[in-house]
Design an enzyme around this catalytic site. Structure first.
Site, PDB file in Angstrom:
ATOM      1  N   LYS A   1    -109.036 -12.089  20.504  1.00  0.00           N
ATOM      2  CA  LYS A   1    -109.060 -13.165  21.809  1.00  0.00           C
ATOM      3  C   LYS A   1    -108.442 -13.014  22.732  1.00  0.00           C
ATOM      4  O   LYS A   1    -107.012 -13.081  22.043  1.00  0.00           O
ATOM      5  CB  LYS A   1    -108.038 -14.281  20.715  1.00  0.00           C
ATOM      6  CG  LYS A   1    -109.047 -15.563  21.477  1.00  0.00           C
ATOM      7  CD  LYS A   1    -108.254 -16.784  20.586  1.00  0.00           C
ATOM      8  CE  LYS A   1    -108.703 -18.161  20.517  1.00  0.00           C
ATOM      9  NZ  LYS A   1    -107.515 -18.976  19.620  1.00  0.00           N
TER      10      LYS A   1
ATOM     11  N   ASP B   1    -110.515 -29.240  13.572  1.00  0.00           N
ATOM     12  CA  ASP B   1    -111.338 -28.507  14.446  1.00  0.00           C
ATOM     13  C   ASP B   1    -112.534 -27.795  13.990  1.00  0.00           C
ATOM     14  O   ASP B   1    -113.156 -27.472  13.510  1.00  0.00           O
ATOM     15  CB  ASP B   1    -110.539 -27.569  15.581  1.00  0.00           C
ATOM     16  CG  ASP B   1    -111.445 -27.338  16.312  1.00  0.00           C
ATOM     17  OD1 ASP B   1    -112.577 -28.430  17.023  1.00  0.00           O
ATOM     18  OD2 ASP B   1    -111.472 -26.446  17.180  1.00  0.00           O
TER      19      ASP B   1
END
Length: 195
Positions: free
Chosen positions: A24, A122
């Protein structure tokens, strides 16, 4: 592999071991431009991932930064995410036995996070990856909040430990019910949706 608001996730291979990872890569400039707390959320995400030791919760393999980028490297989940699974299912409906299996694993992962003192906040199909063994792996902890307690030496966040996401049940402190609300909403909307 995927793109987000502040960067992307790419498939990489470590030269020394030949092992594959998901990396990432996030732009610090974009994070600061859009929201001042995002860099803090990113460091909270890295901190939280160092506290995890559960097969259904993503763990941090490596992390580093440059003057312009923040980078996190994690195990690669080769089968994509739950959203892809839903889209590729006949009539965009996951068979009931698979729904039960994935639901049980997601609940198990969230219970583990709560036991470690974290509220996930989330849950969505894009954040539920499918590993090579077919099991789910929760990922993307940018919105995670701690419940302010030390569990097995894992200390609460430094600074503001609550991201800008509004809690559904509590306007001040993150509570475990936030994850229950999100789970029920996502499960009913996405896993059993009619075409």
């Amino acid at each position: 592999i995927s793109e987000g608001a502040y960067g992307l996730v790419v498939h990489v291979k470590r030269k020394s071991s030949g092992k594959h990872y998901a990396m990432k890569v996030q732009s610090k400039g974009l994070m600061y431009r859009y929201h001042e707390s995002v860099p803090l959320d990113m460091f909270n995400e890295m901190h939280a991932m160092t506290c995890f030791d559960h097969p259904l919760v993503m763990q941090l393999s490596y992390a580093f930064q440059t003057s312009m980028l923040a980078v996190m490297t994690m195990p690669l989940c080769i089968y994509g995410d739950l959203g892809v699974l839903i889209m590729n299912s006949p009539n965009k409906r996951v068979p009931l036995p698979a729904v039960k299996f994935y639901t049980a694993e997601i609940v198990s992962a969230i219970i583990y996070l709560h036991s470690r003192g974290f509220v996930y906040r989330d849950l969505k199909p894009a954040n539920v990856l499918i590993a090579g063994d077919g099991h789910v792996v929760l990922t993307d902890f940018g919105a995670i909040a701690d419940m302010g307690r030390v569990v097995d030496g894992c200390t609460p966040f430094k600074g503001d430990r609550h991201s800008g996401i509004i809690n559904h049940f509590s306007q001040t402190e993150p509570v475990v019910e936030d994850d229950g609300f999100t789970f029920g909403t996502e499960a009913s909307l996405d896993m059993t949706r009619k075409a």
